[in-house]
Scaffold this motif. Structure first.
Motif, PDB file in Angstrom:
ATOM      1  N   ASN A   1     -68.414  13.529  40.039  1.00 34.50           N
ATOM      2  CA  ASN A   1     -67.878  12.409  40.564  1.00 34.50           C
ATOM      3  C   ASN A   1     -66.403  12.837  40.295  1.00 34.50           C
ATOM      4  O   ASN A   1     -65.732  12.622  41.340  1.00 34.50           O
ATOM      5  N   ALA A   2     -65.906  13.122  39.151  1.00 34.94           N
ATOM      6  CA  ALA A   2     -64.582  13.814  38.862  1.00 34.94           C
ATOM      7  C   ALA A   2     -64.175  14.791  39.999  1.00 34.94           C
ATOM      8  O   ALA A   2     -62.938  14.775  40.474  1.00 34.94           O
ATOM      9  N   GLN A   3     -64.929  15.669  40.073  1.00 38.95           N
ATOM     10  CA  GLN A   3     -64.920  16.955  41.108  1.00 38.95           C
ATOM     11  C   GLN A   3     -64.488  16.382  42.658  1.00 38.95           C
ATOM     12  O   GLN A   3     -63.561  16.882  43.405  1.00 38.95           O
ATOM     13  N   MET A   4     -65.261  15.249  43.099  1.00 40.89           N
ATOM     14  CA  MET A   4     -65.356  14.752  44.344  1.00 40.89           C
ATOM     15  C   MET A   4     -63.765  13.933  44.462  1.00 40.89           C
ATOM     16  O   MET A   4     -62.869  14.045  45.177  1.00 40.89           O
ATOM     17  N   ALA A   5     -63.311  13.234  43.165  1.00 39.78           N
ATOM     18  CA  ALA A   5     -62.086  12.676  43.086  1.00 39.78           C
ATOM     19  C   ALA A   5     -60.952  13.453  43.153  1.00 39.78           C
ATOM     20  O   ALA A   5     -59.881  13.595  44.055  1.00 39.78           O
ATOM     21  N   ALA A   6     -60.918  14.699  42.625  1.00 34.18           N
ATOM     22  CA  ALA A   6     -59.921  15.898  42.568  1.00 34.18           C
ATOM     23  C   ALA A   6     -59.831  16.347  44.004  1.00 34.18           C
ATOM     24  O   ALA A   6     -58.703  16.730  44.361  1.00 34.18           O
ATOM     25  N   LEU A   7     -60.879  16.661  44.491  1.00 29.99           N
ATOM     26  CA  LEU A   7     -60.820  17.302  46.066  1.00 29.99           C
ATOM     27  C   LEU A   7     -60.257  16.363  47.000  1.00 29.99           C
ATOM     28  O   LEU A   7     -59.509  16.680  47.911  1.00 29.99           O
ATOM     29  N   ALA A   8     -60.373  14.700  46.865  1.00 30.14           N
ATOM     30  CA  ALA A   8     -59.772  14.029  47.703  1.00 30.14           C
ATOM     31  C   ALA A   8     -58.301  13.964  47.302  1.00 30.14           C
ATOM     32  O   ALA A   8     -57.568  13.948  48.234  1.00 30.14           O
ATOM     33  N   ILE A   9     -57.898  14.019  46.103  1.00 26.35           N
ATOM     34  CA  ILE A   9     -56.528  14.122  45.668  1.00 26.35           C
ATOM     35  C   ILE A   9     -55.886  15.304  46.106  1.00 26.35           C
ATOM     36  O   ILE A   9     -54.674  15.204  46.564  1.00 26.35           O
ATOM     37  N   ASP A  10     -56.527  16.423  46.203  1.00 25.73           N
ATOM     38  CA  ASP A  10     -56.048  17.828  46.692  1.00 25.73           C
ATOM     39  C   ASP A  10     -55.699  17.578  48.139  1.00 25.73           C
ATOM     40  O   ASP A  10     -54.542  18.162  48.804  1.00 25.73           O
ATOM     41  N   GLY A  11     -56.309  16.565  48.748  1.00 32.19           N
ATOM     42  CA  GLY A  11     -56.142  16.411  50.411  1.00 32.19           C
ATOM     43  C   GLY A  11     -54.935  15.834  50.477  1.00 32.19           C
ATOM     44  O   GLY A  11     -54.472  15.747  51.661  1.00 32.19           O
TER      45      GLY A  11
ATOM     46  N   PRO B   1     -69.313   6.834  37.072  1.00 27.98           N
ATOM     47  CA  PRO B   1     -68.660   7.998  36.153  1.00 27.98           C
ATOM     48  C   PRO B   1     -69.761   8.929  36.069  1.00 27.98           C
ATOM     49  O   PRO B   1     -70.735   8.599  35.623  1.00 27.98           O
ATOM     50  N   ASP B   2     -69.364  10.158  35.560  1.00 27.76           N
ATOM     51  CA  ASP B   2     -70.216  11.376  35.191  1.00 27.76           C
ATOM     52  C   ASP B   2     -70.759  10.939  33.636  1.00 27.76           C
ATOM     53  O   ASP B   2     -71.625  11.611  33.306  1.00 27.76           O
ATOM     54  N   GLN B   3     -69.938  10.094  32.970  1.00 25.61           N
ATOM     55  CA  GLN B   3     -70.409  10.061  31.682  1.00 25.61           C
ATOM     56  C   GLN B   3     -69.579   8.674  31.267  1.00 25.61           C
ATOM     57  O   GLN B   3     -68.652   8.326  31.677  1.00 25.61           O
ATOM     58  N   ASN B   4     -70.147   8.103  30.092  1.00 25.10           N
ATOM     59  CA  ASN B   4     -69.355   6.811  29.722  1.00 25.10           C
ATOM     60  C   ASN B   4     -68.150   7.245  28.908  1.00 25.10           C
ATOM     61  O   ASN B   4     -67.172   6.251  28.874  1.00 25.10           O
ATOM     62  N   LEU B   5     -68.090   8.297  28.261  1.00 26.89           N
ATOM     63  CA  LEU B   5     -66.910   8.515  27.364  1.00 26.89           C
ATOM     64  C   LEU B   5     -66.663  10.222  27.582  1.00 26.89           C
ATOM     65  O   LEU B   5     -67.929  10.990  27.573  1.00 26.89           O
ATOM     66  N   PRO B   6     -65.433  10.781  27.660  1.00 27.44           N
ATOM     67  CA  PRO B   6     -64.316  10.057  28.033  1.00 27.44           C
ATOM     68  C   PRO B   6     -64.409   9.233  29.459  1.00 27.44           C
ATOM     69  O   PRO B   6     -65.173   9.450  30.382  1.00 27.44           O
TER      70      PRO B   6
ATOM     71  N   ALA C   1     -57.715  17.613  38.285  1.00 26.61           N
ATOM     72  CA  ALA C   1     -56.928  17.593  39.546  1.00 26.61           C
ATOM     73  C   ALA C   1     -55.521  17.999  39.177  1.00 26.61           C
ATOM     74  O   ALA C   1     -54.676  18.359  40.011  1.00 26.61           O
ATOM     75  N   PHE C   2     -55.009  17.752  37.943  1.00 22.86           N
ATOM     76  CA  PHE C   2     -53.487  17.918  37.589  1.00 22.86           C
ATOM     77  C   PHE C   2     -53.554  19.112  36.441  1.00 22.86           C
ATOM     78  O   PHE C   2     -54.265  19.085  35.505  1.00 22.86           O
ATOM     79  N   ALA C   3     -52.251  19.615  36.594  1.00 24.32           N
ATOM     80  CA  ALA C   3     -51.784  20.679  35.395  1.00 24.32           C
ATOM     81  C   ALA C   3     -50.858  20.084  34.355  1.00 24.32           C
ATOM     82  O   ALA C   3     -50.142  20.916  33.593  1.00 24.32           O
ATOM     83  N   HIS C   4     -50.275  18.879  34.534  1.00 27.66           N
ATOM     84  CA  HIS C   4     -49.175  18.417  33.705  1.00 27.66           C
ATOM     85  C   HIS C   4     -49.965  16.981  32.950  1.00 27.66           C
ATOM     86  O   HIS C   4     -50.691  16.271  33.606  1.00 27.66           O
ATOM     87  N   PRO C   5     -49.302  16.558  31.974  1.00 26.93           N
ATOM     88  CA  PRO C   5     -49.435  15.260  31.386  1.00 26.93           C
ATOM     89  C   PRO C   5     -48.905  14.101  32.190  1.00 26.93           C
ATOM     90  O   PRO C   5     -47.800  14.257  32.990  1.00 26.93           O
ATOM     91  N   LEU C   6     -49.682  13.208  32.384  1.00 20.43           N
ATOM     92  CA  LEU C   6     -49.310  12.022  32.968  1.00 20.43           C
ATOM     93  C   LEU C   6     -49.887  10.835  32.599  1.00 20.43           C
ATOM     94  O   LEU C   6     -50.913  10.503  31.562  1.00 20.43           O
ATOM     95  N   GLU C   7     -49.494   9.538  33.057  1.00 16.89           N
ATOM     96  CA  GLU C   7     -49.885   8.352  32.618  1.00 16.89           C
ATOM     97  C   GLU C   7     -51.418   7.827  33.376  1.00 16.89           C
ATOM     98  O   GLU C   7     -51.284   7.982  34.628  1.00 16.89           O
ATOM     99  N   ILE C   8     -52.458   7.700  32.819  1.00 20.78           N
ATOM    100  CA  ILE C   8     -53.685   7.313  33.293  1.00 20.78           C
ATOM    101  C   ILE C   8     -54.279   5.894  33.293  1.00 20.78           C
ATOM    102  O   ILE C   8     -54.028   5.403  32.065  1.00 20.78           O
TER     103      ILE C   8
END
Length: 379
Positions: A65-75, A96-101, A111-118
């Motif tokens: 799931n996270a990889q698909m979201a990242a690929l959409a973000i890359d677009g 989600p792929d898991q309950n935690l995290p 998707a990102f290489a820097h810290p940000l607010e999530i």
């Protein structure tokens, strides 16, 4: 003073090749090795002819799931370096792929290489709109100048026949005609995988189709009805849910407690009426003339509800005729929280848009009857 907020870019990702109706069970398998008794009935009603699975024919997951979201973000970004400017990430999913995290933590890491607010938003179909509203409010209130919003679903692995084997074996012991319960089999032929991402900013971008968010209006009726779609639980006779935490391990397997289920009777009784209640309220509260809306994107789980929604709108005197509607349900499947925004992305790419055009996005959620409406204006 509240700032204006614009959707400046959209992108979608669907995994692998489209899966036509006659190939679904090659990916999902057959429960008990037998063809489903309800598959063809459900497919005739829902009108879906294709969908996407993040699976191969050996039932192995090809994308998380996270990889698909990242690929959409890359677009969203032609230059990957642009991503370093993103200040806020909001993510919505029901799978989600898991309950935690959290989902947002996992997407951030992909998707990102820097810290940000999530921010992570949970729910069913409405969770994409709640993620959008979180990003919208961050910018509108001056918390950030921009935000990326993703909505993604990876539901196909939970539909695999192998996970129902224990329940089917248990049914064989007590019945001469074992079959998977309709409320469980029903959704195996409805759902699809994929992701969409949106880039929001506090000003329009040159060279982009900029959509100003005029409002996001939401309402829940969970105080009036029990859960209608649920997972990792079972419904008691009084409508309350018995959590998986109250079952022993053998019961969880024998009853497929973990699987997603739909109370179809409750759905048919209430979904359209509540949906149009909220549409009508949103139009009135925000003083919207339906005649000024050029496109309507209604999230409908099945074409079965297409005419029902149209009829209910007409009965209320709400002028939103189907010749203004746009849906990609029949060729991408029901992608849950992703669906209205993948349709928005496709509409932007395939339909004529002019400055001042208004797009009304309508989102129902049957989980426990929550609904949302957003109005977008081409800037």
């Amino acid at each position: 003073m509240n700032k204006k907020v614009f959707i400046t870019r959209t992108a979608s990702f669907f995994p692998n090749d489209v899966v036509p109706n006659d190939m679904m069970e090659e990916y999902l398998g057959r429960v008990g090795g037998r063809p489903s008794r309800v598959k063809n009935i459900i497919l005739r009603q829902n009108g879906i002819t294709g969908r996407y699975y993040a699976l191969d024919r050996d039932q192995r997951i090809t994308h998380s799931n996270a990889q698909m979201a990242a690929l959409a973000i890359d677009g969203l970004f032609e230059d990957p370096a642009e991503k370093s400017n993103v200040e806020v990430l909001t993510c919505g999913t029901s799978s989600p792929d898991q309950n935690l995290p959290s989902q947002a933590s996992m997407v951030h890491g992909e998707a990102f290489a820097h810290p940000l607010e999530i921010y992570s938003l949970a729910g069913v179909c409405l969770t994409g709109l709640t993620a959008l509203k979180t990003a919208y409010m961050s910018i509108m209130m001056g918390n950030s100048k921009n935000a990326v919003c993703s909505m993604s679903e990876l539901v196909s692995p939970s539909l695999l026949a192998k996970f129902f084997d224990e329940e089917f074996r248990h049914e064989q012991e007590v019945s001469d005609h074992p079959a998977l319960a309709f409320e469980k089999d029903f959704l195996r032929y409805m759902l699809s995988d994929g992701a969409t991402a949106l880039y929001l900013k506090d000003e329009p971008e040159d060279g982009s189709t900029n959509l100003e968010i005029e409002f996001i209006h939401m309402k829940s009726f969970a105080n009036r009805q029990p859960a209608c779609m649920y997972m990792w639980s079972e419904a008691r006779p009084d409508g309350s849910l018995k959590s998986w935490k109250e079952f022993d391990s053998s019961e969880i397997a024998e009853k497929s407690v973990w699987c997603i289920k739909q109370n179809v009777k409750l759905l048919n009784e209430h979904i359209t009426r509540y949906f149009v209640d909220v549409i009508q309220e949103a139009l009135e509260v925000h003083d919207v003339n339906p005649d000024e809306v050029r496109y309507v994107i209604p999230h409908i789980s099945s074409m079965y509800f297409y005419n029902k929604l149209d009829e209910e709108l007409k009965s209320r005197g709400i002028n939103l005729p189907t010749d203004r509607w746009f849906t990609n349900l029949t060729w991408v499947g029901n992608v849950g929280s992703v669906a209205p925004f993948s349709a928005l992305d496709e509409l932007i790419r395939t339909k004529p848009l002019e400055k001042g055009d208004k797009i009304l996005v309508l989102v129902p959620e049957s989980g426990r009857f929550s609904f949302g409406v957003t109005l977008l204006s081409v800037n």
